[in-house]
Design a protein around this motif. Structure first.
Motif, PDB file in Angstrom:
ATOM      1  N   VAL A   1     -69.161  40.680  96.253  1.00 52.46           N
ATOM      2  CA  VAL A   1     -69.806  41.520  96.006  1.00 52.46           C
ATOM      3  C   VAL A   1     -69.266  42.516  95.953  1.00 52.46           C
ATOM      4  CG1 VAL A   1     -71.494  43.469  97.310  1.00 52.46           C
ATOM      5  CG2 VAL A   1     -71.818  41.348  97.292  1.00 52.46           C
ATOM      6  N   LEU A   2     -68.148  42.809  96.146  1.00 53.23           N
ATOM      7  CA  LEU A   2     -67.467  44.061  96.178  1.00 53.23           C
ATOM      8  C   LEU A   2     -67.119  44.300  94.241  1.00 53.23           C
ATOM      9  CD1 LEU A   2     -65.408  43.486  99.464  1.00 53.23           C
ATOM     10  CD2 LEU A   2     -67.599  45.148  99.024  1.00 53.23           C
ATOM     11  N   THR A   3     -66.758  43.360  94.298  1.00 58.14           N
ATOM     12  CA  THR A   3     -66.387  42.871  92.715  1.00 58.14           C
ATOM     13  C   THR A   3     -67.174  43.356  91.422  1.00 58.14           C
ATOM     14  OG1 THR A   3     -67.263  40.573  92.385  1.00 58.14           O
ATOM     15  CG2 THR A   3     -64.905  41.362  93.080  1.00 58.14           C
ATOM     16  N   ASP A   4     -68.871  43.293  92.262  1.00 59.45           N
ATOM     17  CA  ASP A   4     -69.115  44.149  91.209  1.00 59.45           C
ATOM     18  C   ASP A   4     -70.223  45.207  91.608  1.00 59.45           C
ATOM     19  OD1 ASP A   4     -70.785  43.831  89.064  1.00 59.45           O
ATOM     20  OD2 ASP A   4     -72.524  43.233  89.816  1.00 59.45           O
ATOM     21  N   ALA A   5     -69.363  46.509  92.866  1.00 62.51           N
ATOM     22  CA  ALA A   5     -70.138  47.300  93.451  1.00 62.51           C
ATOM     23  C   ALA A   5     -70.202  48.168  92.876  1.00 62.51           C
ATOM     24  CB  ALA A   5     -69.677  46.937  95.288  1.00 62.51           C
ATOM     25  N   TRP A   6     -68.889  48.425  92.686  1.00 60.46           N
ATOM     26  CA  TRP A   6     -68.666  50.437  92.464  1.00 60.46           C
ATOM     27  C   TRP A   6     -69.220  50.204  90.837  1.00 60.46           C
ATOM     28  CZ3 TRP A   6     -64.948  52.915  95.697  1.00 60.46           C
ATOM     29  CH2 TRP A   6     -64.871  53.753  94.812  1.00 60.46           C
ATOM     30  N   PHE A   7     -69.782  51.427  90.927  1.00 58.19           N
ATOM     31  CA  PHE A   7     -70.243  52.233  89.769  1.00 58.19           C
ATOM     32  C   PHE A   7     -69.424  51.831  88.774  1.00 58.19           C
ATOM     33  CE2 PHE A   7     -70.575  55.714  92.098  1.00 58.19           C
ATOM     34  CZ  PHE A   7     -72.190  55.849  92.678  1.00 58.19           C
ATOM     35  N   PRO A   8     -70.349  51.306  86.891  1.00 54.94           N
ATOM     36  CA  PRO A   8     -69.419  50.523  85.620  1.00 54.94           C
ATOM     37  C   PRO A   8     -68.440  51.166  85.345  1.00 54.94           C
ATOM     38  CG  PRO A   8     -71.826  50.338  85.563  1.00 54.94           C
ATOM     39  CD  PRO A   8     -71.806  51.253  87.280  1.00 54.94           C
ATOM     40  N   ALA A   9     -67.499  50.939  84.116  1.00 58.42           N
ATOM     41  CA  ALA A   9     -66.069  51.095  84.385  1.00 58.42           C
ATOM     42  C   ALA A   9     -66.876  52.543  83.070  1.00 58.42           C
ATOM     43  CB  ALA A   9     -65.048  50.048  83.836  1.00 58.42           C
ATOM     44  N   PRO A  10     -67.036  51.557  82.343  1.00 58.10           N
ATOM     45  CA  PRO A  10     -67.864  52.675  81.038  1.00 58.10           C
ATOM     46  C   PRO A  10     -68.225  54.347  81.362  1.00 58.10           C
ATOM     47  CG  PRO A  10     -67.942  51.203  80.184  1.00 58.10           C
ATOM     48  CD  PRO A  10     -68.301  50.008  82.124  1.00 58.10           C
ATOM     49  N   TRP A  11     -69.076  53.824  82.669  1.00 55.08           N
ATOM     50  CA  TRP A  11     -69.516  55.661  83.208  1.00 55.08           C
ATOM     51  C   TRP A  11     -68.728  57.044  82.965  1.00 55.08           C
ATOM     52  CZ3 TRP A  11     -73.895  54.402  87.508  1.00 55.08           C
ATOM     53  CH2 TRP A  11     -74.934  53.650  86.127  1.00 55.08           C
TER      54      TRP A  11
ATOM     55  N   PHE B   1     -69.504  45.564  77.390  1.00 52.68           N
ATOM     56  CA  PHE B   1     -68.368  46.148  76.980  1.00 52.68           C
ATOM     57  C   PHE B   1     -67.987  45.714  78.942  1.00 52.68           C
ATOM     58  CE2 PHE B   1     -71.484  47.521  81.090  1.00 52.68           C
ATOM     59  CZ  PHE B   1     -70.342  47.419  82.252  1.00 52.68           C
ATOM     60  N   GLU B   2     -66.235  45.069  78.779  1.00 52.29           N
ATOM     61  CA  GLU B   2     -66.008  43.998  79.653  1.00 52.29           C
ATOM     62  C   GLU B   2     -65.725  45.384  80.324  1.00 52.29           C
ATOM     63  OE1 GLU B   2     -62.246  46.135  78.808  1.00 52.29           O
ATOM     64  OE2 GLU B   2     -63.853  45.514  77.053  1.00 52.29           O
ATOM     65  N   GLU B   3     -65.227  44.661  81.756  1.00 47.62           N
ATOM     66  CA  GLU B   3     -64.981  45.206  82.634  1.00 47.62           C
ATOM     67  C   GLU B   3     -63.930  44.792  83.684  1.00 47.62           C
ATOM     68  OE1 GLU B   3     -67.236  47.692  85.438  1.00 47.62           O
ATOM     69  OE2 GLU B   3     -66.558  46.428  87.285  1.00 47.62           O
ATOM     70  N   ASP B   4     -62.293  44.746  84.042  1.00 45.19           N
ATOM     71  CA  ASP B   4     -61.409  43.886  83.998  1.00 45.19           C
ATOM     72  C   ASP B   4     -60.989  45.022  85.567  1.00 45.19           C
ATOM     73  OD1 ASP B   4     -60.906  42.059  82.884  1.00 45.19           O
ATOM     74  OD2 ASP B   4     -60.122  43.444  81.324  1.00 45.19           O
ATOM     75  N   GLY B   5     -61.216  43.807  86.814  1.00 43.55           N
ATOM     76  CA  GLY B   5     -61.036  44.795  88.298  1.00 43.55           C
ATOM     77  C   GLY B   5     -60.073  43.638  88.863  1.00 43.55           C
ATOM     78  N   GLU B   6     -59.932  44.963  90.366  1.00 44.33           N
ATOM     79  CA  GLU B   6     -58.978  44.037  90.701  1.00 44.33           C
ATOM     80  C   GLU B   6     -59.059  44.500  92.253  1.00 44.33           C
ATOM     81  OE1 GLU B   6     -55.005  46.145  89.846  1.00 44.33           O
ATOM     82  OE2 GLU B   6     -54.446  44.189  88.274  1.00 44.33           O
TER      83      GLU B   6
END
Length: 273
Positions: free
Chosen positions: A192-202, A245-250
């Motif tokens: 859940v946490l890897t996908d919960a933040w607002f999308p990086a392109p916003w 879009f791609e989104e890389d997360g940590e």
């Protein structure tokens, strides 16, 4: 529109029951809705729960999981059909199908393994930010936009990136985040946490653009579960093209441990700059 529902615990929201032939039944809850559909990470948590139950070996921890989202589920019953593709001496490869109303909604592949002996080589450093400020969310960055229902289940404290919809020159978001309820952080919560933040392109846009997930891959990089708390999430996107879009997360624990790395391909619908 999602149906209204009483608040349940996260474990109740991802609960599955075995129904025979290796299949599991559960329910997509309306409380995890985004502007268009349930949060992809929540749907992935349902799938990963089924894969873990099929592997049925606590010593074989999730190491990698990829899910492709074929259709958006609606609130209501779902079926998860996991399959063990290969179980070796230390590593199990599993696949899964998520179905609703007789239709295929998602496909997943996962790798589950015991630890292997190896040196510890670490060139990752947690970004320096202010520590978490309790267990409350920051003030909304866009006060005139009603947040989707799933936001009420979460805590968000902004630490990275320009303001949303400011036509910024970079796609970067993130900060401290976690479930609002107190619960150990396991692989299902990490999904859940890897996908919960607002999308990086916003931050690069001028207005809201729905951003459904096409596929999401998570690499689990530390032993789980860990004690309850907020994780530091940092998410970046470098290219939007043809609507994708791609989104890389940590995700980092407060002590500097890298918990998970993620990458997803998403679709920006009706984006304006």
């Amino acid at each position: 529109m999602p149906v209204s529902c009483a608040a349940l615990s996260f474990d109740e929201d991802i609960a599955l029951r075995q129904v025979g032939d290796g299949a599991y039944e559960g329910e997509v809850r309306g409380g995890w809705w985004t502007p268009r559909a349930p949060l992809g990470g929540y749907v992935m948590a349902l799938m990963l729960n089924g894969l873990q139950q099929a592997v049925d070996d606590p010593a074989r921890a999730p190491r990698s999981c990829t899910m492709h989202f074929l259709r958006a589920p609606h609130p209501g019953p779902i079926t998860v059909r996991p399959a063990i593709e290969r179980a070796g001496r230390t590593l199990t490869s599993a696949s899964g199908r998520l179905e609703q109303d007789g239709k295929l909604m998602g496909l997943a592949l996962g790798a589950f393994s015991t630890p292997w002996e190896s040196p510890f080589l670490n060139d990752s450093t947690m970004p320096e930010v202010d520590p978490p400020a309790g267990r409350v969310s920051s003030a909304r960055s866009v006060p005139d936009i009603e947040p989707p229902p799933f936001v009420e289940r979460m805590v968000f404290q902004h630490r990275f990136g320009p303001p949303l919809f400011s036509r910024a020159d970079r796609g970067e978001v993130g900060g401290w985040l976690g479930l609002r309820e107190e619960r150990p952080i396991d692989a299902l919560a990490v999904a859940v946490l890897t996908d919960a933040w607002f999308p990086a392109p916003w931050p690069m846009l001028r207005a809201v653009a729905p951003a459904p997930t096409i596929d999401l891959t998570i690499h689990f990089r530390a032993p789980l579960p860990i004690e309850d708390g907020l994780l530091l999430g940092h998410f970046r996107s470098r290219l939007v093209r043809d609507g994708f879009f791609e989104e890389d997360g940590e995700l980092w624990a407060a002590d500097g441990t890298l918990i998970a790395q993620s990458r997803q391909l998403g679709l920006l619908i009706g984006a304006e700059t």
